[in-house]
Motif scaffolding. Structure first.
Motif, PDB file in Angstrom:
ATOM      1  N   PHE A  68       0.830  -1.197   0.000  1.00 11.64           N
ATOM      2  CA  PHE A  68       0.000   0.000   0.000  1.00 11.64           C
ATOM      3  C   PHE A  68       0.869   1.254   0.000  1.00 11.64           C
ATOM      4  N   SER A  69       0.284   2.334  -0.526  1.00 10.98           N
ATOM      5  CA  SER A  69       0.903   3.655  -0.424  1.00 10.98           C
ATOM      6  C   SER A  69      -0.043   4.558   0.374  1.00 10.98           C
ATOM      7  N   GLY A  70       0.457   5.723   0.774  1.00  6.74           N
ATOM      8  CA  GLY A  70      -0.390   6.665   1.507  1.00  6.74           C
ATOM      9  C   GLY A  70      -0.705   6.189   2.903  1.00  6.74           C
ATOM     10  N   GLY A  71      -1.877   6.571   3.387  1.00  4.17           N
ATOM     11  CA  GLY A  71      -2.301   6.172   4.718  1.00  4.17           C
ATOM     12  C   GLY A  71      -2.335   7.328   5.704  1.00  4.17           C
ATOM     13  N   ILE A  72      -3.426   7.429   6.438  1.00  4.01           N
ATOM     14  CA  ILE A  72      -3.598   8.436   7.485  1.00  4.01           C
ATOM     15  C   ILE A  72      -4.225   7.757   8.691  1.00  4.01           C
ATOM     16  N   ILE A  73      -3.680   8.019   9.885  1.00  7.43           N
ATOM     17  CA  ILE A  73      -4.249   7.499  11.127  1.00  7.43           C
ATOM     18  C   ILE A  73      -4.414   8.655  12.111  1.00  7.43           C
ATOM     19  N   ASP A  74      -5.608   8.781  12.671  1.00 10.04           N
ATOM     20  CA  ASP A  74      -5.891   9.802  13.684  1.00 10.04           C
ATOM     21  C   ASP A  74      -6.379   9.129  14.956  1.00 10.04           C
ATOM     22  N   PHE A  75      -5.741   9.453  16.080  1.00 10.84           N
ATOM     23  CA  PHE A  75      -6.161   8.964  17.386  1.00 10.84           C
ATOM     24  C   PHE A  75      -7.023  10.016  18.072  1.00 10.84           C
ATOM     25  N   PHE A  76      -8.024   9.549  18.817  1.00 10.84           N
ATOM     26  CA  PHE A  76      -8.935  10.445  19.525  1.00 10.84           C
ATOM     27  C   PHE A  76      -9.065  10.004  20.977  1.00 10.84           C
ATOM     28  N   LEU A  77      -9.069  11.000  21.877  1.00  9.53           N
ATOM     29  CA  LEU A  77      -9.231  10.733  23.301  1.00  9.53           C
ATOM     30  C   LEU A  77     -10.531  11.359  23.782  1.00  9.53           C
ATOM     31  N   ASP A  78     -11.366  10.567  24.439  1.00  7.35           N
ATOM     32  CA  ASP A  78     -12.576  11.123  25.046  1.00  7.35           C
ATOM     33  C   ASP A  78     -12.882  10.396  26.343  1.00  7.35           C
ATOM     34  N   ASP A  79     -13.727  10.983  27.162  1.00  7.67           N
ATOM     35  CA  ASP A  79     -13.998  10.442  28.491  1.00  7.67           C
ATOM     36  C   ASP A  79     -15.291   9.634  28.570  1.00  7.67           C
ATOM     37  N   SER A  80     -15.809   9.234  27.411  1.00  8.16           N
ATOM     38  CA  SER A  80     -17.036   8.432  27.385  1.00  8.16           C
ATOM     39  C   SER A  80     -16.809   7.178  26.551  1.00  8.16           C
ATOM     40  N   PRO A  81     -16.305   6.113  27.150  1.00  5.89           N
ATOM     41  CA  PRO A  81     -16.046   4.876  26.396  1.00  5.89           C
ATOM     42  C   PRO A  81     -17.320   4.323  25.760  1.00  5.89           C
ATOM     43  N   ASP A  82     -17.443   4.487  24.458  1.00  5.77           N
ATOM     44  CA  ASP A  82     -18.663   4.027  23.784  1.00  5.77           C
ATOM     45  C   ASP A  82     -18.391   3.472  22.391  1.00  5.77           C
ATOM     46  N   SER A  83     -17.126   3.277  22.036  1.00  2.00           N
ATOM     47  CA  SER A  83     -16.821   2.777  20.696  1.00  2.00           C
ATOM     48  C   SER A  83     -17.253   1.321  20.559  1.00  2.00           C
ATOM     49  N   ASN A  84     -17.653   0.966  19.356  1.00  2.00           N
ATOM     50  CA  ASN A  84     -18.163  -0.375  19.094  1.00  2.00           C
ATOM     51  C   ASN A  84     -17.575  -0.882  17.781  1.00  2.00           C
ATOM     52  N   LEU A  85     -16.720  -1.887  17.875  1.00  2.00           N
ATOM     53  CA  LEU A  85     -16.073  -2.418  16.679  1.00  2.00           C
ATOM     54  C   LEU A  85     -17.061  -3.045  15.709  1.00  2.00           C
ATOM     55  N   ALA A  86     -18.104  -3.670  16.228  1.00  2.00           N
ATOM     56  CA  ALA A  86     -19.069  -4.343  15.358  1.00  2.00           C
ATOM     57  C   ALA A  86     -19.837  -3.352  14.490  1.00  2.00           C
ATOM     58  N   THR A  87     -20.155  -2.175  15.062  1.00  2.67           N
ATOM     59  CA  THR A  87     -20.958  -1.189  14.328  1.00  2.67           C
ATOM     60  C   THR A  87     -20.130  -0.033  13.795  1.00  2.67           C
ATOM     61  N   THR A  88     -18.842   0.025  14.156  1.00  2.00           N
ATOM     62  CA  THR A  88     -17.913   1.106  13.777  1.00  2.00           C
ATOM     63  C   THR A  88     -18.394   2.477  14.246  1.00  2.00           C
ATOM     64  N   THR A  89     -19.038   2.546  15.389  1.00  2.00           N
ATOM     65  CA  THR A  89     -19.501   3.819  15.929  1.00  2.00           C
ATOM     66  C   THR A  89     -18.647   4.233  17.131  1.00  2.00           C
ATOM     67  N   GLY A  90     -18.538   5.555  17.337  1.00  2.00           N
ATOM     68  CA  GLY A  90     -17.852   6.091  18.510  1.00  2.00           C
ATOM     69  C   GLY A  90     -16.343   6.108  18.427  1.00  2.00           C
ATOM     70  N   PHE A  91     -15.789   6.139  17.221  1.00  2.00           N
ATOM     71  CA  PHE A  91     -14.333   6.078  17.084  1.00  2.00           C
ATOM     72  C   PHE A  91     -13.664   7.418  16.778  1.00  2.00           C
ATOM     73  N   THR A  92     -14.420   8.430  16.472  1.00  2.00           N
ATOM     74  CA  THR A  92     -13.812   9.722  16.132  1.00  2.00           C
ATOM     75  C   THR A  92     -14.337  10.820  17.052  1.00  2.00           C
ATOM     76  N   ASP A  93     -14.704  10.456  18.278  1.00  2.00           N
ATOM     77  CA  ASP A  93     -15.161  11.431  19.254  1.00  2.00           C
ATOM     78  C   ASP A  93     -13.964  12.032  19.989  1.00  2.00           C
ATOM     79  N   GLY A  94     -14.183  13.202  20.573  1.00  2.00           N
ATOM     80  CA  GLY A  94     -13.185  13.779  21.456  1.00  2.00           C
ATOM     81  C   GLY A  94     -12.120  14.577  20.748  1.00  2.00           C
ATOM     82  N   THR A  95     -10.963  14.700  21.424  1.00  2.00           N
ATOM     83  CA  THR A  95      -9.868  15.557  20.964  1.00  2.00           C
ATOM     84  C   THR A  95      -8.855  14.752  20.163  1.00  2.00           C
TER      85      THR A  95
END
Length: 262
Positions: free
Chosen positions: A111-138
């Motif tokens: 592969f070429s390219g690629g971007i990864i962004d980490f996010f920190l928030d105080d409400s653990p609600d991410s869900n791998l099955a539904t891909t929700t709650g992964f880009t919340d916070g700072t």
């Protein structure tokens, strides 16, 4: 009297060295932008679970989401600098397939390219099955793919930012494999600590996701990043200053006694 002064100097010096040694801190877990990571000069290991898309031809784009479950020896929740609840999640995208070879005993993809962004928030609600709650916070850390050339393994001689190898790359129901590549830090609240432009190594594994997941593949990933900041100049602890002061007082008393006897 000279011997008394020399003895006083020796005792003060030895005591000062011992106190300074006790005051110097060995690199230890350090809170950085809300997350406890390795100390200056140490390598921080981030372990995570992920889910991602399926690619099977040149030009396809790989994307997905992940959640950090451990940083060094601290499990999820324990690495929150606030002492409360938090989660460190990430999204990745724009990894473009440049070479794809599903044939042979080992399947490969580059592969070429690629971007990864980490996010920190105080409400653990991410869900791998539904891909929700992964880009919340700072935004905590942002990285882009860093190009290199593989020198060994099934992708030897290939140039890219991410290299994969495994089995059944053309079948989302049977696929198994591993990935490895490099990233360069570009921003985020923790970027200054880890060093903008510094290189981070990434390794991952992937396989078919459990039934019912939004994205077809799931796996794990580990990032290794070393802070390039140098420890601050050691400043004597209050106890050290007090000891030095006591030593100087002792020298002063010895000098006065000598003058009086003289």
């Amino acid at each position: 009297m000279k011997s008394i002064i020399n003895k006083t100097l020796t005792v003060a010096a030895v005591g000062a060295v011992m106190a300074l040694g006790m005051g110097q801190a060995i690199a230890a877990p350090t809170p950085v932008a809300g997350v406890i990571v390795g100390g200056p000069g140490e390598t921080t290991f981030k372990f995570s679970n992920l889910t991602e898309s399926f690619v099977d031809s040149v030009g396809d784009n790989l994307f997905g989401f992940g959640r950090v479950t451990q940083i060094n020896d601290l499990n999820e929740g324990a690495f929150c600098a606030s002492g409360g609840s938090c989660e460190l999640t990430y999204s990745f995208r724009d990894y473009t397939v440049t070479t794809f070879n599903p044939a042979g005993a080992v399947s490969t993809a580059v592969f070429s390219g690629g971007i990864i962004d980490f996010f920190l928030d105080d409400s653990p609600d991410s869900n791998l099955a539904t891909t929700t709650g992964f880009t919340d916070g700072t935004p905590w850390l942002s990285l882009v793919g860093f190009e290199s050339t593989e020198t060994s393994g099934p992708n030897a001689g290939e140039t890219g930012t991410l290299f994969s190898s495994g089995a059944s790359f053309n079948n989302s129901d049977l696929i198994r494999g591993f990935g490895a590549g490099n990233l360069s830090i570009t921003g985020g609240a923790a970027a200054e600590y880890f060093g903008n432009g510094n290189i981070v190594t990434l390794s991952s594994s992937f396989q078919p996701s459990p039934e019912g997941w939004v994205l077809p593949l799931s796996g794990t990933a580990e990032l290794q990043v070393t802070a390039d900041v140098t420890p601050p100049t050691e400043v004597p602890e209050p106890a050290t200053l007090a000891l030095l002061g006591a030593g100087l007082l002792g020298l002063g008393a010895a000098a006065r006694s000598r003058k009086q006897r003289g």
